[in-house]
Scaffold this active site. Sequence first.
Site, PDB file in Angstrom:
ATOM      1  N   ASP A  22       0.834  -1.208   0.000  1.00  0.00           N
ATOM      2  CA  ASP A  22       0.000   0.000   0.000  1.00  0.00           C
ATOM      3  C   ASP A  22       0.869   1.259   0.000  1.00  0.00           C
ATOM      4  OD1 ASP A  22      -2.194  -1.616   0.113  1.00  0.00           O
ATOM      5  OD2 ASP A  22      -2.506  -1.387   2.272  1.00  0.00           O
TER       6      ASP A  22
HETATM    7  N1  URA Z   1      -1.595  -5.767   3.987  1.00  0.00           N
HETATM    8  C1  URA Z   1      -2.011  -4.471   3.949  1.00  0.00           C
HETATM    9  O1  URA Z   1      -3.065  -4.127   4.497  1.00  0.00           O
HETATM   10  N2  URA Z   1      -1.236  -3.590   3.296  1.00  0.00           N
HETATM   11  C2  URA Z   1      -0.073  -3.901   2.684  1.00  0.00           C
HETATM   12  O2  URA Z   1       0.591  -3.035   2.115  1.00  0.00           O
HETATM   13  C3  URA Z   1       0.337  -5.247   2.740  1.00  0.00           C
HETATM   14  C4  URA Z   1      -0.439  -6.167   3.399  1.00  0.00           C
END
Ligand code: URA
Length: 242
Positions: free
Chosen positions: A107
């Site tokens: 993310d």
């Molecule tokens: N889970 C999430 O919520 N975000 C990420 O970036 C990776 C795994």
Amino acid sequence: MPSRYSRLDRFLSTRLQLSRNALRPMLAAGRVRVNGKTTRDRQCRIGPFDRVCVDQQVLQDREAPRYLMVNKPAGVVSATSDDQHTTVMDLLPASQRQGLHLAGRLDFNSTGLVLLTNDGVWSRQLSQPQSQVRKHYRVTVEQPLTEAYVAAFSEGMWFAFEGIKTRPAEIKIRSAYEADVWLCEGRYHQIKRMFGRFDNKVLTLHRLAIGHLVLDESLAPGESRDLLPGEVADIAGLSSRG
Ligand code: URA
């Protein structure tokens, strides 16, 4: 990502502008070589890392496979291009970006290990949601953690949007607000949604490892390096080991 693989007869027919019928005698006569070996199998799969010759003419030379790790900083998009934000690809020198794609995402505000490659088979093995390769994350959260998380994570959670139950995940509580989490799949915002079940907001999320491949501690945020040959082979062979 469009497939970069093709059947040999399709490949030859596109490159030589010949019908597939016209190719048959060429193949039968042993005029086609794939990676130095005479090939008569018209269904043989040709990918970017194969060298294909007809007689003395090289139709495609082998592309060198490339594999890199990046230490992704927060505020960077896991994409190859974006109109508004810096992407993981922008972190590499322009001369190194050609042909690369991401093998999995983090993310926007997550940090840590992201992989780039030009090898679509390798990246699919790692980044499909169903991939069995374990990923290791360090997470800090807003509310204190309790042992109830351990059972809930290992039982799996129902994700109504996808209509699936998450695979058993492991959580190790390091302190009141910090935990290590291991997932063997990668659903959309999976870790945030799992902590969300406890109304607990994830404040930071850092990926430390994918399979046996650990983020190189000497890489500052935004830095990258090529994977070593052993690292490439080891991570790719992990799908059945977990
Ligand atoms: N889970 C999430 O919520 N975000 C990420 O970036 C990776 C795994």
